[in-house]
Design a protein around this motif. Structure first.
Motif, short mmCIF file in Angstrom:
data_model
loop_
_atom_site.label_atom_id
_atom_site.label_comp_id
_atom_site.label_asym_id
_atom_site.label_seq_id
_atom_site.Cartn_x
_atom_site.Cartn_y
_atom_site.Cartn_z
N MET B 130 -0.93 -65.80 72.75
CA MET B 130 -0.85 -67.00 72.74
C MET B 130 -0.89 -67.63 71.98
SD MET B 130 -3.31 -67.61 76.14
CE MET B 130 -5.12 -67.38 76.13
N ALA B 131 0.83 -68.05 71.33
CA ALA B 131 0.84 -68.49 70.18
C ALA B 131 0.95 -69.64 69.77
CB ALA B 131 2.52 -68.21 69.15
N ARG B 132 -0.01 -70.76 68.89
CA ARG B 132 0.37 -72.02 68.41
C ARG B 132 1.16 -72.43 67.11
NH1 ARG B 132 -5.22 -70.07 68.34
NH2 ARG B 132 -7.12 -71.41 68.86
N PRO B 133 1.55 -73.30 66.92
CA PRO B 133 2.51 -73.95 66.36
C PRO B 133 2.99 -73.35 65.70
CG PRO B 133 0.76 -75.69 67.34
CD PRO B 133 0.61 -74.28 67.44
N GLU B 134 2.00 -72.65 64.05
CA GLU B 134 2.76 -72.12 63.26
C GLU B 134 2.84 -70.65 64.05
OE1 GLU B 134 -0.39 -74.64 63.56
OE2 GLU B 134 -1.56 -73.26 63.57
#
Ligand SMILES: [Zn+2]
Lengths: 307, 318
Positions: B130-134
């Motif tokens: 689950m990715a973050r904005p980065e």
């Protein structure tokens, strides 16, 4: 209040008489609980005179307040297929659509109109939260494509007011596909060298924020509007704690670099007119002078919200 | 050791019996060997039969199976000289999304994908994919790089969705996803997206707005998880099975809705039962997809993608 009373009052009165006559003359602000005279509230574009709470506003009132002399032409939108997935939860999607249509007298959640803002011919798309929470499905995607194409054909800038909890679950994957679809529409505007300004209103979350609502050349937001990707409840459930005060509100997004400015609803027309004028390298006309005057009549707090 | 899903219980029992028999037979016991063969045939038959009629909810479970091949397995088997590139040049490096340069069947490509991890420690490290904005900003950076050097982009999508956390919101999760979609759509090189496991909402579409979108036979692609949909519309996550059916999230549904271009057949019993074969078929599908686009120049590739997404749902044309 000048331009508002001069240009809009007759129209608002008509709306008021037609729709609101059966309702109580007074209503209560959902934020400060003060009593507000309904007529004042409608005339102030549904902003509470006591606490500046910005209530939700439909597309017609938006158009009336935004276009010079409340003159505009609404665009005809393609009719999306109802219920492409034959979706049924506790209720049939077709029944939910019927109810929403009966309640709002609209076919779906997006309306598009064209008219002058401060003398600049502009295409405006407004998402209406009252219709199934403004949710983004095939109809929204189609409307945004129509608006972008119209703007390109007319060589006009486009302004979009977002308001939605996100994608319309009842259209499943087809609603998700509106994210790339609307992004293509915005990209076409960019290729045509036309400005695209987004005004994020309460609430704008989910796939709507993560596509066309965050892609404005300039992003504006209404005071205290909830704006984010994940909904606050989803985040609370994930991290298991209460969220800080003001989190995901318009001012928070401005402070974190995600929107250019937070604009009080009463200053919106003037701000949009000025921004479009500057972007398009046009000079003020008599029409825009009149809207500029209205800015001088704003209260100090409204001025600061608009700055 | 294979992990079994609840509906695979009969298979697990049968395979347990086979294993038991094998251990019992000390020498060349012809009778036992014969029995093992019979049971194996029955087990295979059972696997085929169960997997030929998986419900949407069962497919959701298969798509999330912990033993399913994931990004790092594909990199190992399909790509040569994989050179990982890190960071979004703004804030940090998010390893929920990995990517880099590599050689794929004789050509240089940029390959990007979600990585869920393969054991507890690596799952935590990769934030379960689950990715973050980065993560999305790194993907944009790598896609831009591919575009400048004329390299095709291959994405492997496998995520429950973008990470819903305070830090992610603070740094503009929505904007990061929107820009990633925008970047996919503006590329003047081919973009082939394969949904190898879970295609969860905006976090998936951020990497999947491609010229060709391919799904694995038992992968899913949805606007919301069945559990999330159930808790909102049914007011109880216990209705996830019904929600999975209503959402039309299977590869077969999406092919019918013309949202995806192709479905890759999985080995009997799902990708996790024969990883090598699975990865090979994914490689073949990517190669064919790249070949099918080889006649198009940069502008045509962009137009091809635009038309594809403008006409989904059959309402607008270019
Ligand atoms: Zn109030």
């Amino acid at each position: 209040m000048n331009w508002l009373s001069n240009f809009i009052r007759p129209r608002i009165r008509a709306v008021f008489k037609k729709k609101d006559s059966s309702q109580d003359a007074w209503l209560q602000c959902p934020k400060c609980n003060e009593n507000i005279f309904r007529k004042d509230y409608v005339e102030a574009q549904r902003v509470c005179p006591h606490c500046d709470h910005h209530g939700r506003i439909g597309s017609q009132e938006r158009f009336d307040a935004l276009f010079d002399n409340a003159t505009y032409t609404e665009s005809e939108l393609p009719r999306a297929p109802d219920d492409p997935l034959k979706f049924r939860d506790k209720k049939k999607y077709t029944d939910r659509l019927k109810e929403a249509r009966a309640k709002t007298q609209k076919v779906d959640a997006m309306a598009v109109a064209q008219g002058p803002i401060g003398g600049i011919e502009t295409v405006v798309a407004v998402q209406d939260f009252a219709f199934m929470g403004g949710s983004m499905g095939l109809a929204i995607g189609a409307a945004i494509v129509v608006a972008a194409k119209q703007a390109i054909a007319e060589n006009a800038p486009m302004v979009l007011f977002s308001a939605a909890g996100g994608a319309r679950m009842q259209e499943g994957i087809l609603s998700l596909m509106q994210m790339p679809k609307t992004t293509v529409a915005i990209d076409m505007l960019r290729d045509a060298g036309l400005p695209y300004i987004v005004v994020l209103t309460d609430p704008t979350t989910g796939g709507v924020t993560a596509s066309y609502a965050m892609l404005g050349d300039i992003n504006m937001a209404e005071p205290n509007a909830l704006i984010g990707f994940a909904g606050p409840r989803v985040i609370e459930n994930t991290i298991g704690e209460k969220l800080p005060e003001g989190f995901q509100r318009a001012e928070y997004l401005r402070d974190h670099g995600m929107v250019d400015m937070v604009v009080h609803r009463r200053a919106l027309k003037e701000t949009l007119a000025r921004t479009l004028r500057l972007l398009l390298n046009r000079r003020a006309t008599d029409q825009s002078e009149e809207t500029r005057e209205s800015e001088d009549n704003l209260t100090a707090s409204e001025q600061s919200a608009a700055s | 050791m294979v992990s079994f899903l609840d509906f695979e219980k009969p298979i697990a029992e049968l395979e347990g019996r086979i294993e038991g028999l094998r251990q019992m037979s000390t020498d060349n016991d012809a009778k036992v060997a014969d029995e093992v063969l019979k049971l194996e045939a029955r087990a295979n038959q059972m696997v085929r039969s169960i997997y030929s009629k998986l419900s949407p909810w069962q497919k959701t479970q298969v798509a999330r199976h912990p033993d399913r091949p994931h990004f790092e397995n594909y990199i190992e088997e399909l790509f040569v000289d994989y050179t990982e590139l890190a960071g979004d040049r703004c804030f940090g490096d998010d390893v929920a999304i990995l990517g880099g340069l590599a050689e794929f069947r004789g050509r240089s490509v940029v390959v990007i994908g979600h990585e869920k991890g393969s054991d507890t420690a690596s799952r935590v490290a990769h934030n379960f994919g689950m990715a973050r904005p980065e993560g999305y900003r790194k993907a944009v950076r790598l896609m831009d790089l591919a575009n400048r050097f004329g390299l095709p982009v291959i994405t492997l999508v496998d995520t429950a969705g973008a990470y819903p956390g305070i830090d992610a919101e603070e740094r503009g999760q929505a904007e990061a996803i929107a820009r990633s979609i925008e970047c996919c759509l503006r590329l003047e090189v081919p973009l082939i997206a394969v949904i190898v496991g879970e295609g969860g909402s905006g976090g998936a579409v951020a990497l999947a707005s491609g010229n060709k979108v391919i799904m694995m036979e038992h992968s899913i692609y949805s606007v919301i998880s069945p559990e999330g949909c159930a808790s909102i519309l049914w007011h109880s996550s216990e209705n996830a099975q019904a929600a999975a059916s209503a959402l039309k999230l299977t590869a077969q549904d999406l092919l019918e809705l013309e949202v995806v271009d192709q479905v890759i057949e999985e080995p009997a019993g799902g990708a996790h039962r024969d990883r090598a074969q699975t990865i090979e078929s994914v490689g073949d599908a990517i190669e064919r997809a790249l070949e099918s686009l080889s006649e198009l120049d940069g502008a045509q590739l962009k137009t091809h993608r635009r038309e594809k997404f403008l006409t989904i749902g059959g309402l607008n044309s270019v």
